[in-house]
Design an enzyme around this catalytic site. Structure first.
Site, PDB file in Angstrom:
ATOM      1  CE  LYS A   1      82.335  49.851  66.248  1.00 35.77           C
ATOM      2  NZ  LYS A   1      83.685  49.548  66.738  1.00 35.77           N
TER       3      LYS A   1
HETATM    4  N1  PMP Z   1      89.213  51.339  66.246  1.00 34.92           N
HETATM    5  C1  PMP Z   1      88.523  50.185  66.158  1.00 34.92           C
HETATM    6  C2  PMP Z   1      88.916  49.176  65.152  1.00 34.92           C
HETATM    7  C3  PMP Z   1      87.434  49.968  67.022  1.00 34.92           C
HETATM    8  O1  PMP Z   1      86.733  48.842  66.947  1.00 34.92           O
HETATM    9  C4  PMP Z   1      87.098  50.953  67.992  1.00 34.92           C
HETATM   10  C5  PMP Z   1      85.972  50.694  68.950  1.00 34.92           C
HETATM   11  N2  PMP Z   1      84.740  51.074  68.392  1.00 34.92           N
HETATM   12  C6  PMP Z   1      87.855  52.133  68.031  1.00 34.92           C
HETATM   13  C7  PMP Z   1      88.904  52.286  67.146  1.00 34.92           C
HETATM   14  C8  PMP Z   1      87.508  53.240  68.992  1.00 34.92           C
HETATM   15  O2  PMP Z   1      86.309  53.872  68.604  1.00 34.92           O
HETATM   16  P1  PMP Z   1      85.277  54.454  69.670  1.00 34.92           P
HETATM   17  O3  PMP Z   1      85.986  55.526  70.435  1.00 34.92           O
HETATM   18  O4  PMP Z   1      84.161  54.988  68.853  1.00 34.92           O
HETATM   19  O5  PMP Z   1      84.862  53.331  70.538  1.00 34.92           O
END
Ligand code: PMP
Length: 288
Positions: free
Chosen positions: A149
């Site tokens: 991320k």
């Molecule tokens: N995909 C991407 C590219 C993201 O940035 C996120 C947000 N963090 C998600 C999926 C969903 O992940 P999460 O459920 O951990 O927020």
């Protein structure tokens, strides 16, 4: 609003970082988006683990321990006096001379923001979202891992722009093989004949924390759930489609590229997952 920077809380107007921070200059850094409900932080340990994994993957040494980071997050939540909200936690490479060499940056910066959030209008949770497929692809595994991320979200930002220009609320990103990866900040799921399916990490899906919660919920409700390749056709012809993300939570998608999904209304499996997810966020989490 009180913002945490490197161990100290600042008023928003005084919360500043250097213009030489490589997080700003090169997008060199990592982040997490975390949510708290009813003064409890949802899945904090899992977010911490993903944060430290993202940082480790780009050789960014977070200057404090997980325990110290956890305490800093909880303190920032307390200082802002909100019952419900969203935490944005960033680790940047820190200030250094111009030039992208990260080894010239001696001290990474830790920034924690805890505030309110609403990304989709309340009505979208009743009607479902309109999606459009984007020409922008989800980066492949031979680029920076899509599991990191990182502060480089331009790919996703451009996909979002494409979706908006197409009159949609959210963009669907395919991977380099043309299979579905995910949406711009959400994982994607389809339901057909009572079975839930979602793209695998190999397909470019982020190991989403909400995605994990959906696997647990499906297991507890006795609904079959599988990871595997999904094409756009699979979404066009699904009985139901829904997205998951920390910010979006669980939300139905009822149209993709002008095709109605499941008659254009949120379906019953999505409804059950949303109900169970709300229960989970209401009753679990790290208190502050
Ligand atoms: N995909 C991407 C590219 C993201 O940035 C996120 C947000 N963090 C998600 C999926 C969903 O992940 P999460 O459920 O951990 O927020």
């Amino acid at each position: 609003m009180k913002i945490h920077i490197d161990g100290q809380l600042f008023e928003e107007a005084d919360a500043r970082i250097s213009v030489f921070d490589h997080g700003l200059l090169y997008g060199d850094g990592v982040f997490e988006g975390i949510r708290f409900y009813n003064r409890r932080v949802f899945r904090l340990e899992e977010h911490m683990r993903r944060l430290y994994d993202s940082a480790g993957s780009i050789l960014l040494k977070i200057p404090i321990t997980v325990e110290e980071m956890t305490a800093a997050v909880l303190e920032t939540c307390r200082a802002n006096g909100l019952d419900d909200g969203y935490i944005r936690l960033l680790i940047t490479r820190g200030p250094g001379p111009l030039g992208l060499n990260p080894y010239t940056c001696p001290k990474p910066s830790v920034i924690i923001i805890a505030g309110g959030l609403s990304i989709y209008p309340e009505e979208a949770y009743r009607t479902g979202l309109v999606l459009a497929t984007c020409a922008t692809r989800r980066p492949a595994h031979d680029t920076l891992s899509p599991q990191v991320k990182s502060l480089n979200y331009l790919n996703n930002v451009m996909a979002k722009v494409e979706a908006i220009q197409a009159g949609a609320e959210e963009g669907l990103l395919l991977n380099d093989r043309g299979m579905v990866a995910e949406c711009t900040a959400d994982n994607v799921f389809v339901v057909r004949d009572g079975i839930i399916r979602t793209p695998s990490f190999a397909a470019g899906a982020l190991d989403g924390i909400t995605r994990r919660a959906v696997f647990e919920i499906a297991a507890s409700l006795g609904i079959a759930i599988r990871e595997g390749d999904i094409s756009r056709h699979d979404i066009y012809t699904a009985d139901e489609c829904f997205l998951t993300g920390t910010a979006a939570e669980v939300i139905a998608a009822t149209k993709l590229d002008q095709r109605l999904i499941g008659g254009g209304k949120p379906g019953p499996v999505t409804g059950r997952i949303i109900h169970a997810f709300r229960e989970l966020t209401r009753t679990t989490g790290t208190p502050f």
